[in-house]
Design an enzyme around this catalytic site. Sequence first.
Site, PDB file in Angstrom:
ATOM      1  N   TYR A  56       0.860  -1.179   0.000  1.00 39.72           N
ATOM      2  CA  TYR A  56       0.000   0.000   0.000  1.00 39.72           C
ATOM      3  C   TYR A  56       0.896   1.228   0.000  1.00 39.72           C
ATOM      4  O   TYR A  56       1.549   1.529   1.001  1.00 39.72           O
ATOM      5  CB  TYR A  56      -0.890  -0.048   1.246  1.00 39.72           C
ATOM      6  CG  TYR A  56      -1.953   1.023   1.385  1.00 39.72           C
ATOM      7  CD1 TYR A  56      -2.145   2.023   0.435  1.00 39.72           C
ATOM      8  CD2 TYR A  56      -2.783   1.041   2.505  1.00 39.72           C
ATOM      9  CE1 TYR A  56      -3.116   2.988   0.581  1.00 39.72           C
ATOM     10  CE2 TYR A  56      -3.770   2.000   2.668  1.00 39.72           C
ATOM     11  CZ  TYR A  56      -3.932   2.971   1.703  1.00 39.72           C
ATOM     12  OH  TYR A  56      -4.897   3.935   1.852  1.00 39.72           O
TER      13      TYR A  56
ATOM     14  N   LYS B 262      -1.609  -1.256  -3.959  1.00 41.04           N
ATOM     15  CA  LYS B 262      -2.558  -0.160  -4.093  1.00 41.04           C
ATOM     16  C   LYS B 262      -1.781   1.140  -3.982  1.00 41.04           C
ATOM     17  O   LYS B 262      -1.038   1.352  -3.019  1.00 41.04           O
ATOM     18  CB  LYS B 262      -3.623  -0.204  -2.989  1.00 41.04           C
ATOM     19  CG  LYS B 262      -4.570   0.998  -3.050  1.00 41.04           C
ATOM     20  CD  LYS B 262      -5.265   1.287  -1.742  1.00 41.04           C
ATOM     21  CE  LYS B 262      -6.031   2.603  -1.843  1.00 41.04           C
ATOM     22  NZ  LYS B 262      -6.658   2.996  -0.558  1.00 41.04           N
TER      23      LYS B 262
ATOM     24  N   VAL C 293      -9.458   1.220  -5.907  1.00 32.10           N
ATOM     25  CA  VAL C 293      -9.839   1.108  -4.493  1.00 32.10           C
ATOM     26  C   VAL C 293     -10.379   2.482  -4.118  1.00 32.10           C
ATOM     27  O   VAL C 293      -9.661   3.330  -3.592  1.00 32.10           O
ATOM     28  CB  VAL C 293      -8.636   0.685  -3.630  1.00 32.10           C
ATOM     29  CG1 VAL C 293      -9.062   0.464  -2.177  1.00 32.10           C
ATOM     30  CG2 VAL C 293      -7.999  -0.593  -4.184  1.00 32.10           C
TER      31      VAL C 293
END
Length: 305
Positions: free
Chosen positions: A137, A165, A209
């Site tokens: 992330y 992400k 996302v």
Amino acid sequence: MEPTKLRGIIPPMITPLRGNDELDREGAVRLTEHLVAGGVHAIFLLGTTGEAQSLTYRLRYEFVELVCRQVAGRVPVLVGVTDTAFIESIRLAEHAAKCGAVGVVAAPPYYFAPSQQELIEYYTALADALPLPLYLYNMPSHVKVFLEPATVKTLARHENIVGLKDSSANMTYFQTLLYQLGDTPGFSLYVGPEELTGECVLLGADGGVNGGANIFPELYVAMYDAACAHDIARVREIQHRIMQISTSVYTVGKYGSSYLKGVKCALSLLGVCDDYLSYPYRKFRAEERARIRQALEALGAKCNG
């Protein structure tokens, strides 16, 4: 379900609360059903939008168990395990695995900014110890460091590190990742900022996302589908609506948390769940709430709350 190549819209689900250590359990059930009915491809718990770092460990565990039970395998569930304590990340991942999650997500440890070599060693050790596949992330605005492309390339070789992400909103960075990881087809790349999702999917991203999918899941799924089909006219049409959401719902008040306040307030007005925020953040007051109501009505939504 196969966790190593999830594609589509993966909402970073808010954590419905009634107090600093009390879930809005009924609201969490309604929101879960709202997301699944909206056609999302997976659900991500305990990310930035989920206020993870403000929640007690007890509440995080309860929330993961509740949502996984409600989802009942209909879509994959990912769980954020970002923490400054390595062992706490492992413990939460073990709990997530027991509850039925298919993967975990971890931003870099924060406070002292780790070097890139320290990040490689940290994520390698974490991936070695986890019971589930790990998604990186990249969240530099909150943790002070970028996961540099060379670092991601190195970590992508680990068999238990399966994706990333990116919430940097840096398109040059994201395009560099797409280019450098083009020879790693099993590694997934997702974009966080919804304003960029259509463009990123058109250029090869595996999905978005997107926080706004908490409110309007069907809209973001439609954007993903249009981008996958290279229907540029439809992408432009949906992009206009997404920008309308971004510029009206996320910009009320001069708060670092305006985006999160806006999402929670919108869901409250739509009758989905409570809009309580954990300290030190506070939900919108009457005047701000009225502006969110006006924004939702301009978007054609019917407010119940």
